[in-house]
Design an enzyme around this catalytic site. Structure first.
Site, short mmCIF file in Angstrom:
data_model
loop_
_atom_site.label_atom_id
_atom_site.label_comp_id
_atom_site.label_asym_id
_atom_site.label_seq_id
_atom_site.Cartn_x
_atom_site.Cartn_y
_atom_site.Cartn_z
N SER A 1 0.84 -1.21 0.00
CA SER A 1 0.00 0.00 0.00
C SER A 1 0.87 1.25 0.00
CB SER A 1 -0.86 0.02 1.27
OG SER A 1 -1.45 1.29 1.45
N TYR B 1 -1.61 -1.05 10.16
CA TYR B 1 -1.68 -1.34 8.71
C TYR B 1 -0.38 -0.94 8.01
CZ TYR B 1 -3.90 -1.23 4.03
OH TYR B 1 -4.23 -1.43 2.71
#
Ligand code: CAA
Length: 247
Positions: free
Chosen positions: A141, A154
């Site tokens: 990401s 995350y």
């Protein structure tokens, strides 16, 4: 015979687009998704794909659990064929500013996004290296590259993807197996649409492309990295983020 391509999180927004792109590339796509899903949701997804002329088997399991991954992969190999392409796409968010983050939010994200890499890749690695061909793509990401407030859990797992890829890539490139990652920016999936409306508006305003990405824009990158002639690309990350990384 078509090569079997397994996509974890396969029936989600990104996963569905990935399955379609892999099929367009001549692969036999198989979706693996969470065993906690309602059977009706899985049936509807398969019926929707059928109406598009696509027959995509779905296997349910738990990517946080090694034994469950072993069971699912064994079943796929027995019923569909040897897994030659693996896309580790399953991932979750449990966003909270660090001072509010609970151990449960930390653990859930670490287990789903990071343990899953080991749990799934381990099941297919031996077969790929023994056959002398394989493609592994892990979804990272933009927030692994740059960090994102509210996502210490995350961002940590997505940054870990790069280390995993670069280390494993060196171990298996001589055996015909490549390991790469893709770092999506903000893509128009349920995960992103779950961000609070006022926060999401600010996020989009900060994207140089001034829009969310399309799942198909990630899926085409998966197809690129898993192509037959992509064997010299390994340990690499491709960012697909509308210019966000550079702001
Ligand atoms: N940078 C700096 N400070 C920030 C900040 C940021 N990006 N975001 C929030 N803060 C600060 C605020 O300024 C605020 O400070 P004050 O109290 O002094 O005004 C404080 O933190 C509290 O902010 P919130 O009211 O937003 O706090 P909250 O607890 O209600 O919500 C949050 C926190 C859940 C993290 C929320 O801000 C949020 O959802 N942020 C977006 C996180 C995000 O981008 N997630 C991506 C999800 S999609 C995805 O992950 C896919 C992918 O790969 C890209």
């Amino acid at each position: 015979m078509s090569k079997v391509a397994v996509v974890t999180g396969g029936i989600g927004g990104l996963g569905t687009a990935m399955c379609k792109a892999l099929i367009e590339q001549g692969r036999r796509a198989v979706a693996v998704d969470f065993h906690g899903l309602k059977p009706e949701a899985v049936d509807k997804w398969q019926a929707d794909r059928k109406s598009e002329g696509l027959d995509i088997p779905v296997y349910l399991g738990d990517v946080t659990n090694f034994e469950s991954c072993a069971e699912v992969c064994k079943k796929i190999e027995a019923e569909v064929g040897p897994i030659e392409i693996l896309v580790n796409n399953a991932g979750i968010t449990r966003d909270a500013l660090f001072h509010k983050m609970t151990p449960e939010q930390w653990d859930a994200v670490i287990k789903t996004n990071l343990y899953s890499l080991f749990n799934m890749t381990k099941q297919v690695y031996e077969g790929m290296t023994a056959r002398g061909w394989g493609r592994i793509v892990n979804i990272a990401s933009v927030n692994g590259l740059r960090g994102q407030a509210g996502q210490t859990n995350y961002s940590a797992t997505k940054a870990a993807v790069y280390g995993f890829c670069k280390a494993l890539a060196q171990e298996c490139v001589r055996k015909g197996v490549t390991v790469n990652s893709i770092s999506p920016g903000y893509i128009g999936t349920e995960m992103v649409r779950a961000i609070r409306e006022d926060v999401l508006q600010k996020v989009v305003a900060g994207i140089p492309a001034a829009r969310l990405g399309e799942p198909s824009e990630i899926a085409r990158t998966v197809a690129f990295l898993t192509a037959d002639d992509a064997g010299y690309i390994t340990g690499e990350d491709i960012t697909v983020n509308g210019g966000l990384y550079y702001h």
